[in-house]
Design an enzyme around this catalytic site. Structure first.
Site, PDB file in Angstrom:
ATOM      1  N   ARG A 185      16.449  20.550  13.811  1.00 39.79           N
ATOM      2  CA  ARG A 185      17.767  20.953  13.287  1.00 39.79           C
ATOM      3  C   ARG A 185      18.024  20.432  11.876  1.00 39.79           C
ATOM      4  O   ARG A 185      19.142  20.060  11.515  1.00 39.79           O
ATOM      5  CB  ARG A 185      18.901  20.501  14.226  1.00 39.79           C
ATOM      6  CG  ARG A 185      18.800  21.069  15.639  1.00 39.79           C
ATOM      7  CD  ARG A 185      18.859  22.590  15.645  1.00 39.79           C
ATOM      8  NE  ARG A 185      18.631  23.115  16.994  1.00 39.79           N
ATOM      9  CZ  ARG A 185      17.446  23.500  17.469  1.00 39.79           C
ATOM     10  NH1 ARG A 185      16.381  23.447  16.691  1.00 39.79           N
ATOM     11  NH2 ARG A 185      17.320  23.960  18.689  1.00 39.79           N
ATOM     12  N   SER A 235      26.524  24.589  19.923  1.00 39.65           N
ATOM     13  CA  SER A 235      26.311  23.216  20.372  1.00 39.65           C
ATOM     14  C   SER A 235      26.985  22.251  19.398  1.00 39.65           C
ATOM     15  O   SER A 235      26.705  22.273  18.208  1.00 39.65           O
ATOM     16  CB  SER A 235      24.810  22.907  20.443  1.00 39.65           C
ATOM     17  OG  SER A 235      24.182  23.707  21.413  1.00 39.65           O
ATOM     18  N   GLU A 305      26.509  18.230  15.434  1.00 41.71           N
ATOM     19  CA  GLU A 305      25.616  19.242  14.860  1.00 41.71           C
ATOM     20  C   GLU A 305      26.416  20.214  14.011  1.00 41.71           C
ATOM     21  O   GLU A 305      25.912  20.799  13.061  1.00 41.71           O
ATOM     22  CB  GLU A 305      24.895  19.996  15.981  1.00 41.71           C
ATOM     23  CG  GLU A 305      23.832  20.957  15.496  1.00 41.71           C
ATOM     24  CD  GLU A 305      22.971  21.480  16.624  1.00 41.71           C
ATOM     25  OE1 GLU A 305      22.921  22.713  16.809  1.00 41.71           O
ATOM     26  OE2 GLU A 305      22.334  20.674  17.316  1.00 41.71           O
TER      27      GLU A 305
END
Length: 311
Positions: A185, A235, A305
């Protein structure tokens, strides 16, 4: 509006006029509500909101912003974004529908950064190309996906990316997969604040019906397991090494936990959802409380995130 004047040292109306001349009147909006441009459906006004149609447009907007000392922010379709309640001072550059061409050449697909992942996946399927099914249900653009190495169901962007063109320090440069510096990520592109303009993806020849079936299966899983019926930014937390954020949150007794209209989804604890009229402040307070409680219980520090911008 007055904040832009203070930040830029020039009259805001002048900036708007210069932008309109540079990229077209229809591509510049004043005081645009950001809740219209985030999947969270949250966020105050952006002083100036622009929608460039070409690489030249993007370069021109950034040059104008830098010349006038006006802050600027790059967004796609706002799927991984929380905009604070007082909005954004400066210029929001939305690289999205107006910059989203897709070209297929053999088993390679060249994509402008504003194209939706779901659209690219559909184009791949139509051309019997497999390897991008994992991205068909991710509600983001190629630009954002490359920047954060988006992934799902065992696949990531780094698995299929050959190269990408980015804007770095006012110059268009090309990076190959290794130079992009992909991590979980994250990427060098994100770390060095480059702007993704285009990506070249390499896929494999496959069976159209099988590809379509797999995409339907993955999207069905997503719809079953994730709270797609509520606005969210996907998320909310990164996956801590050796753990799963959703399980830590659930095991902390936080399933369905709310602050105002912001809620830990009862369906999937890894998602914070807008339960109808949530404010950014409520979301931020919820994230902070969840982080504290999980840390107190398990000694694991969750990190957001979701990208948070604004005032």
């Amino acid at each position: 509006c007055s904040n832009v004047r203070k930040l830029s040292g020039v009259n805001m109306e002048n900036i708007i006029e210069v932008l309109k001349k540079a990229i077209g009147e229809n591509n510049v909006i004043e005081n645009e509500l950001m809740s219209k441009h985030t999947t969270f459906r949250i966020g105050g006004n952006a002083d100036i909101f622009v929608t460039p149609q070409s690489t030249e447009d993007i370069e021109n907007v950034i040059k104008i912003a830098e010349k006038t000392n006006t802050p600027y922010y790059i967004i796609g379709n706002g799927s991984n974004l929380l905009v604070k309640d007082n909005g954004i001072r400066g210029i929001v550059i939305q690289i999205y529908k107006k910059y989203s061409d897709i070209t297929v050449n053999g088993n390679e697909i060249t994509v402008q950064s504003g194209a939706l992942l779901s659209t690219v996946a559909k184009k791949a399927m139509e051309n019997s190309l497999t390897g991008f099914e994992f991205a068909s249900g991710i509600p983001g653009t190629i630009g954002g996906a490359v920047c954060m190495n988006a992934g799902a169901y065992g696949g990531e962007i780094r698995d299929v990316l050959v190269s990408c063109k980015v804007l770095k320090d006012g110059k268009v440069i090309e990076l190959d997969n290794e130079q992009a510096g992909f991590e979980y990520r994250n990427s060098r592109i994100r770390a060095e604040k480059m702007i993704v303009l285009e990506a070249v993806l390499k896929l494999e020849k496959g069976n159209k019906e099988e590809i379509s079936s797999k995409m339907k299966e993955l999207n069905s899983q997503r719809n079953t397991k994730q709270p797609v019926e509520f606005p969210s930014a996907g998320s909310t937390f990164k996956r801590p090494e050796g753990y799963f954020a959703a399980k830590l949150i659930d095991d902390s007794g936080l399933r369905g936990f709310s602050v105002g209209k912001a809620q830990v989804s009862p369906k999937h604890c890894g998602f914070v959802v807008n339960n109808g009229g949530a404010t950014a402040q409520e979301v931020l307070e919820l994230i902070e409380k969840v982080t504290e409680i999980v840390y107190d219980k398990f000694g694991v520090r969750l990190e957001p995130e979701v990208r948070i911008i604004g005032q």
